[in-house]
Design a protein around this motif. Structure first.
Motif, PDB file in Angstrom:
ATOM      1  N   ILE A  42       0.829  -1.202   0.000  1.00  0.00           N
ATOM      2  CA  ILE A  42       0.000   0.000   0.000  1.00  0.00           C
ATOM      3  C   ILE A  42       0.863   1.250   0.000  1.00  0.00           C
ATOM      4  O   ILE A  42       0.574   2.229  -0.709  1.00  0.00           O
ATOM      5  N   GLY A  43       1.946   1.235   0.774  1.00  0.00           N
ATOM      6  CA  GLY A  43       2.813   2.403   0.854  1.00  0.00           C
ATOM      7  C   GLY A  43       3.442   2.766  -0.479  1.00  0.00           C
ATOM      8  O   GLY A  43       3.435   3.938  -0.894  1.00  0.00           O
ATOM      9  N   LEU A  44       3.984   1.772  -1.191  1.00  0.00           N
ATOM     10  CA  LEU A  44       4.606   2.037  -2.487  1.00  0.00           C
ATOM     11  C   LEU A  44       3.579   2.495  -3.521  1.00  0.00           C
ATOM     12  O   LEU A  44       3.864   3.359  -4.352  1.00  0.00           O
ATOM     13  N   THR A  45       2.379   1.926  -3.467  1.00  0.00           N
ATOM     14  CA  THR A  45       1.320   2.340  -4.397  1.00  0.00           C
ATOM     15  C   THR A  45       0.938   3.797  -4.167  1.00  0.00           C
ATOM     16  O   THR A  45       0.831   4.587  -5.114  1.00  0.00           O
ATOM     17  N   LEU A  46       0.726   4.167  -2.917  1.00  0.00           N
ATOM     18  CA  LEU A  46       0.352   5.551  -2.599  1.00  0.00           C
ATOM     19  C   LEU A  46       1.483   6.522  -2.940  1.00  0.00           C
ATOM     20  O   LEU A  46       1.237   7.635  -3.433  1.00  0.00           O
ATOM     21  N   LEU A  47       2.730   6.114  -2.677  1.00  0.00           N
ATOM     22  CA  LEU A  47       3.871   6.969  -3.016  1.00  0.00           C
ATOM     23  C   LEU A  47       3.952   7.202  -4.521  1.00  0.00           C
ATOM     24  O   LEU A  47       4.197   8.333  -4.977  1.00  0.00           O
ATOM     25  N   HIS A  48       3.738   6.145  -5.289  1.00  0.00           N
ATOM     26  CA  HIS A  48       3.781   6.281  -6.751  1.00  0.00           C
ATOM     27  C   HIS A  48       2.652   7.174  -7.247  1.00  0.00           C
ATOM     28  O   HIS A  48       2.858   8.012  -8.144  1.00  0.00           O
ATOM     29  N   MET A  49       1.472   7.030  -6.663  1.00  0.00           N
ATOM     30  CA  MET A  49       0.347   7.899  -7.040  1.00  0.00           C
ATOM     31  C   MET A  49       0.685   9.362  -6.760  1.00  0.00           C
ATOM     32  O   MET A  49       0.394  10.252  -7.565  1.00  0.00           O
TER      33      MET A  49
END
Length: 523
Positions: free
Chosen positions: A452-459
């Protein structure tokens, strides 16, 4: 005349769906019936339910258009990956053990599996929130694809009509899922799957025939320059094999960690049905996904970006500088198909999308009810829980409809972030948890946070267009790091690495409980 035939086909299709919903409503009396079909669904229905949940307007309209344009006929490798890795291997590796362990634990949802496998309510709550939040953008992407197909078929361009189509589709999905639950979706999925198989075969044949046959279509495709080179779009691995591999990983490996996909293994009748289901599911994926991406591989023969070729459909350039990929397959179909087949294609995409929508809303509503609401409500009857699920189906659809109204992201972007977050969080813990007693709760939590953290960071960095220079630099790398597709694929691979790594440095606290969990494989 053509419009009347198309409308007639849609009416017949919808009537059949509603009839199945009414028929199965009498069987959906308990939570187990509503969510899992009483764990009594055969191999054919399960395999078709798996395949139709896998492929929707997102693949047929969004992914096929974008990746066909980018990679040419080599995009068909994505369909091969979906068949072998996303279907066959997933059934062989996960099917039997998922069915046995979830039945032994009494788990009806993926969050409930995390709770009972690791004896942790915290993991269940975290997983339930992740499922609900990140299934919404995927649902919105399905609506987006559906609306574009209807615009093509009926020449509807107004914003009001777009919203009306989305609302009607949501209502139809809600009706038959609310009535019959999993049994209704499984039977409908079988019918929808047959429509998809026939429709894809007809569409691919017509598109290639329109270009004078396969050899001529490949020759014409080879004349188109990509980055100053010819004969790349008609080559085996295309102009960009590395980034194509990222698409294969996201769309194939992702199914192993998606709750709406592995849920099908919970409900299958017996372990004996797994082998047969694997073969059926693989064949289905090869035809539907392979055909969709192969069709997309020829979209440059039907579409143009600058409008210089009057014989091709002019594709708009969006504010972010990228082509409007979601318009490419509708333009291809409009040019290649005879009028009478337009109705079949509309029903084809409607079938694919409705089946995916039904799987998504059922997964989300059951997760919220079983994993978040039921623990707070003591002495809740089974009948009341089913009512709550039915209400939450409507709530989930309303939220996703609202998001779909705002067409700020492409179909592929919405799906990529959804799959990347869900499978990035769940893939490693779910798979390893079926096989190894050594997987620790700390490893599961780490995978959740990382995915979840990497997905939100990429967004934040690339998804909203806030940092154009950074996005440009990331996109220029050999592996496009600005792509949500590659980001999602990386999240999944990291989940497979991080779970055994963290488990090696942490300890399982309740070994007696874990031993008891794994006794199910010895019975």
């Amino acid at each position: 005349m053509t419009t009347a035939i198309t409308i007639g086909m849609i009416i017949i299709y919808v009537a059949i769906m509603m009839g199945i919903g009414v028929y199965t409503s009498k069987q959906a009396k308990s939570v187990n019936d509503f969510v899992l079909g009483g764990r009594n669904v055969g191999s054919w229905l399960t395999a078709f339910a798996y395949g139709t949940s896998y492929f929707s307007a997102v693949v047929f309209i969004g992914y096929a258009g974008q990746f066909g344009w980018s990679y040419g006929v080599s995009a068909a490798w994505v369909g091969v990956g979906n068949a072998l890795l996303g279907s066959a291997l997933a059934w062989v590796v996960l099917g039997k053990r998922t069915r046995i362990m979830t039945q032994s634990l009494g788990a009806k949802t993926m969050p409930e599996y995390f709770e009972l496998r690791w004896n942790s309510k915290g993991l269940k709550i975290a997983a339930a929130i992740i499922v609900f939040v990140f299934l919404i953008p995927y649902t919105a992407s399905v609506y987006n694809g559906l609306s574009r197909l209807f615009n093509m078929a009926f020449q509807i361009e107004s914003e009001g009509a777009y919203k009306l189509i989305i609302v009607v589709m949501a209502m139809l999905t809600a009706i038959y899922v609310i009535l019959g639950g999993y049994a209704a979706t499984a039977i409908n999925d079988f019918i929808q799957g047959i429509v998809m198989l026939l429709g894809i075969a007809a569409v691919v044949y017509c598109a290639i025939h329109y270009q004078g046959g396969l050899s001529n279509a490949l020759a014409e495709l080879g004349k188109i320059e990509v980055n100053g080179k010819t004969n790349t779009l008609n080559s085996i691995f295309g102009p960009d094999p590395l980034n194509l591999f990222g698409v294969v990983i996201l769309t194939s490996l992702g199914t192993w960690g998606l709750p709406q996909m592995v849920h099908k293994f919970y409900a299958i009748k017996s372990e004996k049905e797994i082998g047969k289901g694997a073969v059926i599911s693989t064949f289905f994926a090869l035809i539907v996904a392979g055909g969709s991406y192969l069709l997309g591989g020829f979209d440059r023969l039907f579409c143009t970006l600058d409008g210089s070729d009057s014989g091709k459909a002019a594709i708009a350039t969006l504010s972010n500088g990228k082509p409007e990929y979601d318009a490419m397959i509708p333009a291809t179909l409009q040019a290649a198909l005879p009028d009478l087949l337009i109705g079949l294609v509309v029903v084809l995409v409607l079938s694919a999308s409705m089946s995916t929508l039904s799987s998504l809303v059922l997964t989300s509503s059951s997760t919220l009810t079983i994993d978040l609401i039921r623990p707070k409500m003591k002495k809740t009857s089974e009948k009341k829980e089913v009512v709550i699920m039915r209400v939450l189906i409507a709530v989930f659809l309303l939220i996703s409809v609202f998001i779909a109204f705002h067409k700020n992201a492409s179909i592929s972007t919405l799906m990529s972030y959804s799959w990347g977050a869900l499978a990035g969080a769940f893939l490693g813990p779910f798979m390893y948890g079926l096989f190894s007693k050594k997987v620790t709760k700390a490893a599961v939590g780490t995978s959740f946070v990382l995915g979840i953290g990497l997905t939100l960071l990429h967004m934040f960095l690339f998804g909203f267009g806030w940092f154009p220079e950074l996005t440009k630099a990331a996109a220029s790398l050999p592996l496009n790091m600005a792509s949500p597709i590659n980001a999602g694929a990386i999240c999944m691979i990291l989940s497979l690495i991080i779970v055994p790594l963290v488990s090696a440095f942490t300890k399982v606290k309740d070994t007696a409980y874990v031993d008891q969990v794994f006794e199910c494989y010895q019975k």
